[in-house]
Design a protein around this motif. Structure first.
Motif, PDB file in Angstrom:
ATOM      1  N   THR A 177      39.217  34.088  31.528  1.00  0.00           N
ATOM      2  CA  THR A 177      40.661  34.349  31.683  1.00  0.00           C
ATOM      3  C   THR A 177      41.439  33.491  30.750  1.00  0.00           C
ATOM      4  O   THR A 177      41.237  32.291  30.605  1.00  0.00           O
ATOM      5  CB  THR A 177      41.347  33.802  33.177  1.00  0.00           C
ATOM      6  N   GLU A 179      44.477  31.800  28.611  1.00  0.00           N
ATOM      7  CA  GLU A 179      45.197  30.746  28.845  1.00  0.00           C
ATOM      8  C   GLU A 179      46.676  31.542  29.242  1.00  0.00           C
ATOM      9  O   GLU A 179      47.076  32.673  28.621  1.00  0.00           O
ATOM     10  CB  GLU A 179      45.704  29.765  27.644  1.00  0.00           C
ATOM     11  N   ALA A 180      47.204  30.869  30.525  1.00  0.00           N
ATOM     12  CA  ALA A 180      48.509  31.608  30.877  1.00  0.00           C
ATOM     13  C   ALA A 180      48.418  33.001  31.406  1.00  0.00           C
ATOM     14  O   ALA A 180      49.452  33.559  31.891  1.00  0.00           O
ATOM     15  CB  ALA A 180      49.550  31.457  29.872  1.00  0.00           C
ATOM     16  N   ASN A 181      47.302  33.543  31.396  1.00  0.00           N
ATOM     17  CA  ASN A 181      47.020  34.910  32.266  1.00  0.00           C
ATOM     18  C   ASN A 181      47.087  34.681  33.802  1.00  0.00           C
ATOM     19  O   ASN A 181      46.104  33.929  34.062  1.00  0.00           O
ATOM     20  CB  ASN A 181      45.959  35.523  31.502  1.00  0.00           C
ATOM     21  N   PRO A 182      47.221  35.783  34.485  1.00  0.00           N
ATOM     22  CA  PRO A 182      46.886  35.825  35.918  1.00  0.00           C
ATOM     23  C   PRO A 182      45.347  35.915  36.127  1.00  0.00           C
ATOM     24  O   PRO A 182      44.861  36.733  35.388  1.00  0.00           O
ATOM     25  CB  PRO A 182      47.763  36.894  36.414  1.00  0.00           C
ATOM     26  N   LEU A 183      45.011  35.109  37.190  1.00  0.00           N
ATOM     27  CA  LEU A 183      43.500  35.176  37.532  1.00  0.00           C
ATOM     28  C   LEU A 183      43.214  36.725  38.269  1.00  0.00           C
ATOM     29  O   LEU A 183      44.353  37.068  39.096  1.00  0.00           O
ATOM     30  CB  LEU A 183      43.190  34.297  38.492  1.00  0.00           C
ATOM     31  N   ASN A 184      42.166  37.085  38.191  1.00  0.00           N
ATOM     32  CA  ASN A 184      41.821  38.501  38.826  1.00  0.00           C
ATOM     33  C   ASN A 184      41.187  38.111  40.078  1.00  0.00           C
ATOM     34  O   ASN A 184      40.550  37.113  40.262  1.00  0.00           O
ATOM     35  CB  ASN A 184      40.580  39.186  37.849  1.00  0.00           C
ATOM     36  N   GLU A 185      41.785  38.860  41.279  1.00  0.00           N
ATOM     37  CA  GLU A 185      41.378  38.824  42.576  1.00  0.00           C
ATOM     38  C   GLU A 185      40.093  39.321  42.758  1.00  0.00           C
ATOM     39  O   GLU A 185      39.712  40.366  42.186  1.00  0.00           O
ATOM     40  CB  GLU A 185      42.409  39.354  43.731  1.00  0.00           C
TER      41      GLU A 185
END
Length: 405
Positions: A177, A179-185
């Motif tokens: 992931t 930097e500063a990107n949302p995490l994948n569920e």
């Protein structure tokens, strides 16, 4: 180990060398075994099986003799006043056999009798533990089912209500992931397997003359007959049961790891078995309950196979009572596994502890003098309630299947 058992072990090794010599000669001459050689090879294999059975009997007899000597030594060392009188040892089972009570429930034994069930082999110390009627019966049931000897997980419950076993079918996975990107569920996936309690029963009759006059061990006779009948019935479903109004068999729910080639009537090669071995992932292969399951005739074909280094895949056990190995894993046989044929699932490999056997309550025995009153027969019936299911169906156990043509 006695000299007789050692001699049998040496003879077994010599016979296997003779069998290998026949196969090697034919291979070096790039031909199949002649009719005479094939007959000799089959005779040698039959000798191996007879030696295995004889050696096992001798080893268990030797163990029983030693245990009996130890037991008598302990008894003789006790003070006279500490010994029980014969009438004090009269069991509820004997009162039932004489007709003093109409029926008895034999629940799962506790304490020392339950340890006998867990230590189900003589060499593991089972002969030193007092054996109850229930323990004898379960020992016979295990002997007639190869799957039961392969190490499944056995659940003993007091009653027969449905058991739901939660299992995972997929695990969470992480990803790179920025930097500063949302995490994948990524959530794990779950399912549940259901174990019930199907009833297996057998009816036996004996004349009142036999019960009154015979000197036969009634407990042993009933244990052998009832255990064999119940074991055969449940053992067949534990392998190929459909799951509809009967247990779900191991072969029924196992996934296919390797499919054989065409034009060979479902036969497998050495490469097929090696591929089947590695189709099961390492965590299952490394389990203490990981092994092979096939019928005896299929094992006869396996004994002829060699790997790419010209080494036999099958290796005879060097220890009496220990199973032979195939690619380093123990081989168990069960007559309910399909024979080699087109489309047949003739070999299973994997972690058999992922197959759950559920036994609900104890073994129920009942006696009736009224059922066959006009024939003067005493009727006995034996009942167990059981179910079976491969709870991890993600690849814990895989099978070799012959090609469709």
């Amino acid at each position: 180990m006695s000299s007789h058992i050692k001699a049998l072990q040496e003879r077994r090794a010599n016979i296997w060398e003779q069998a290998k010599a026949l196969l090697d000669t034919a291979e070096n001459e790039k031909r199949d075994l002649s009719a005479e050689e094939e007959a000799k090879y089959q005779a040698l294999n039959a000798d191996l099986d007879r030696i295995d059975a004889r050696a096992k009997d001798l080893l268990e007899a030797e163990k029983r003799s030693k245990d009996a000597e130890d037991a008598f030594a302990q008894l003789l060392a006790r003070p006279e006043e500490g010994r029980r009188q014969p009438q004090e040892r009269d069991s509820e089972l004997r009162r039932w056999a004489r007709g003093e009570v109409r029926s008895i429930d034999i629940p799962k034994p506790e304490g020392i009798a339950f340890r006998d069930l867990l230590k189900g082999t003589a060499t593991a110390g089972g002969n030193t533990v007092p054996t109850t009627f229930y323990g004898k019966l379960m020992a016979h049931l295990i002997e007639v089912s190869g799957l039961m000897m392969a190490g499944p997980t056995v659940l003993n419950t007091a009653s027969g209500e449905t058991i739901e076993v939660p299992v995972t079918t997929a695990h969470s996975s992480a990803s790179l992931t920025p930097e500063a990107n949302p995490l994948n569920e990524s959530d794990p996936a779950f399912a549940k397997r259901t174990l019930g309690a199907y009833k297996y029963g057998v009816l036996m009759q004996a004349s009142t003359e036999l019960l009154s006059d015979t000197g036969v061990d009634l407990e042993g006779y009933l244990a052998m007959q009832a255990g064999r009948a119940l074991g055969n019935a449940f053992g067949a479903h534990a392998i190929t049961g459909t799951g509809t109004n009967q247990p779900t068999g191991l072969i029924t729910s196992a996934s296919t790891g390797v499919t054989g080639g065409t034009g060979v009537a479902g036969a497998f090669t050495a490469d097929n078995l090696i591929d089947l071995y590695y189709s099961v992932i390492a965590p299952y292969r490394n389990s203490a309950s990981c092994g092979w399951l096939m019928r005896d005739a299929t094992l006869g074909a396996v004994r002829k196979l060699k790997d790419g280094q010209n080494q036999y895949l099958w290796q005879p056990s060097i220890q009496v009572g220990a199973p032979d190995t195939l690619l380093g894993k123990p081989v168990h046989t069960d007559p309910n596994v399909a024979a080699v044929a087109t489309s047949a699932k003739s070999v299973a490999f994997g972690d058999f502890s992922q197959y759950f056997v559920r036994l609900a309550g104890g073994v129920r025995f009942e006696r009736s003098e009224d059922y066959a009153f006009n024939s003067d027969l005493v009727t006995f019936r034996a009942i167990i309630r059981a179910d079976g299911l491969l709870v991890d169906q993600t690849g814990a156990v895989k099978v070799f299947a012959g090609a469709a043509t």
